[in-house]
Design a protein around this motif. Sequence first.
Motif, short mmCIF file in Angstrom:
data_model
loop_
_atom_site.label_atom_id
_atom_site.label_comp_id
_atom_site.label_asym_id
_atom_site.label_seq_id
_atom_site.Cartn_x
_atom_site.Cartn_y
_atom_site.Cartn_z
N VAL A 93 0.83 -1.20 0.00
CA VAL A 93 0.00 0.00 0.00
C VAL A 93 0.87 1.26 0.00
CG1 VAL A 93 -1.75 1.28 1.29
CG2 VAL A 93 -1.87 -1.23 1.16
N VAL A 96 2.19 1.66 -3.53
CA VAL A 96 1.17 2.08 -4.49
C VAL A 96 0.91 3.57 -4.38
CG1 VAL A 96 -1.28 1.88 -5.09
CG2 VAL A 96 0.06 -0.18 -4.64
N VAL A 97 0.78 4.07 -3.17
CA VAL A 97 0.49 5.50 -2.98
C VAL A 97 1.71 6.34 -3.36
CG1 VAL A 97 -0.09 7.27 -1.28
CG2 VAL A 97 -1.21 5.04 -1.18
N ALA A 120 0.91 -0.48 -8.48
CA ALA A 120 0.43 -1.72 -7.85
C ALA A 120 1.02 -2.94 -8.54
CB ALA A 120 -1.10 -1.77 -7.91
N SER A 123 4.65 -3.45 -7.43
CA SER A 123 4.89 -3.54 -5.98
C SER A 123 5.17 -4.96 -5.50
CB SER A 123 3.71 -2.95 -5.21
OG SER A 123 2.52 -3.64 -5.48
N ASN A 154 2.38 -11.12 -1.02
CA ASN A 154 2.09 -9.76 -1.49
C ASN A 154 1.44 -9.73 -2.88
OD1 ASN A 154 4.22 -10.30 -3.22
ND2 ASN A 154 5.61 -8.80 -2.30
N SER A 157 -2.33 -8.63 -2.45
CA SER A 157 -2.50 -7.21 -2.12
C SER A 157 -2.16 -6.33 -3.32
CB SER A 157 -1.64 -6.84 -0.92
OG SER A 157 -0.30 -7.23 -1.12
N CYS A 161 -5.00 -4.16 -5.45
CA CYS A 161 -4.81 -2.71 -5.63
C CYS A 161 -4.86 -2.35 -7.12
CB CYS A 161 -3.48 -2.27 -5.02
SG CYS A 161 -3.44 -2.28 -3.22
N LEU A 176 -13.47 3.00 -1.13
CA LEU A 176 -12.54 2.37 -0.19
C LEU A 176 -13.20 1.20 0.52
CD1 LEU A 176 -9.75 2.44 1.11
CD2 LEU A 176 -10.68 4.01 2.84
#
Length: 545
Positions: A93, A96-97, A120, A123, A154, A157, A161, A176
Amino acid sequence: METISVVLVMMVAVVVSGAVVRASPIPLPIPLVQIALGAAIASVANFGVELQPDIFFLLFLPPLLFLDGWRIPKEGLLRDRRAILGLAMGLVVFTVVGVGFFINWLIPSMPLAVAFALAAIVSPTDPIAVSAIAARVPIPKRLMHILEGESLLNDASGLVCMRFAVAAALTGAFSLTEAFVTFLWVSIGGIVIGFVVTWCVTRATALISRKFGEETGAQILVSLLIPFAAYLLAEHLHCSGILAAVSAGITMSYAEFLGKVLAVTRVRRSAVWDTVQFATNGIIFVLLGEQLPTIAARAADVVRETGHHEPVWLLIYVIVISAALAALRFVWVWTALRFTMFRIRRRGQSMNTPSWRLVAATSLAGVRGAITLAGVLTLPLTMYDGSPFPARDLAIFLAAGVIIMSLVAASIGLPRVLRGLRLPPTPELDTKEVRARIAAAEAAIHAIEKSQHDMGKGRADADVYVDAGSRVMEIYRRRIDGFSKTGEEADLVRHVGTIERELRLAGLRAERDEISRLVRSGKISDEPARKLVREIDLLEARIMS
């Protein structure tokens, strides 16, 4: 016919890559060699291979992830679960951000949602690529277990994303709450499905084997089919097929200890899976190399839309994005280590400050691979209105470039960073192994004593059975005595054991050479020779393990 030719050429390239790596005077990571061979194939033969993401995922990822879950040390997963979950969930996360906003700033023509999707995709680290690097770089075992655990978990996730970033790009909306609920369903559902499928299949095959006998070929085929069954069922129920394959592998590692599979089945099954792993690993990277020229040509057209007319900007983008990924990973690992040290010291315990090289090694070892390649290829071709998906070709090229850059960085940087680096020791694992070896030897002595008594009972030559049993039990008593020693005595026993091991290997190799000589001279036929050589090979494998 053409498809078969492509597959055969790819397999030959995989074989050649292994020979090139072994012959190279400098350590080369085999994935890079395979990518180079794939690019060479594309330059001399236009196969026109189109990678369809669904087929690519189905053919390659389930067996490889299943095998990694099967063979990864489970105690290491539990011991370092906080570090693994932090890397597998929190770091994804965070990446990604952070990288998403960075890519959007770096390439303004790429919409923010697409930039998040690309972040994403790049990642998740890849267990296949990590294992390939580990084969040439001496990564400490505990660090390797953490990296393998991270790369196994991972994927879900990262891909979830990506799924929501793509949805936001297509619809312009993002929820969200919906993303969180979907993530829970995708991840938990995949894990449960993998467990249930493997448990049911292994119990059913064990029951059939007990009633009708065990067929080695059937057992091996069943093990090959399990990951595909778990993956397809999970995808059909809109769960994570990737996590289902991993969960199936982990379940398999426990299930095999509950049944009594024949020794020959285990030996042959292991050989088959080693071959599957080597072939599929290699084909993935050869395919990436084969696709690179086409990907680069399409990306060059897209980069001109960003206002840059030189294709060298493609390389700059790759380098800068790779550096951003490594920097964020370094910051995350450093912060997590500091937080761990704070918690330990708050409990009144002492802990040595880990070397900065540990953080650097963990950052460099974040290698990308097949998951990233397969994930980026799932980007849609068009928007809902029929217009082309923005910057799709550029995103594919950047993801491919990050894969190659991470492999190069790990291959060059890890040997230097890891030189002399030691992780906190885990002596309890060695103690448990010694206890297990002693317990197994004691159980063997009891079984031999009972067997020699039953076999010699009421026979005139009962002393022959006693003498034979004593000789066999002496081997186990020496083993127990050796493991029970400490200090200098233990060192001496280990030294003697090493000498005995080398002498036994020399004897076995001499036996094999002599059998080969007898076959060449016509003094023995090939059928008994194969039987004798297999017996010698199994003994040698036992000594070498």
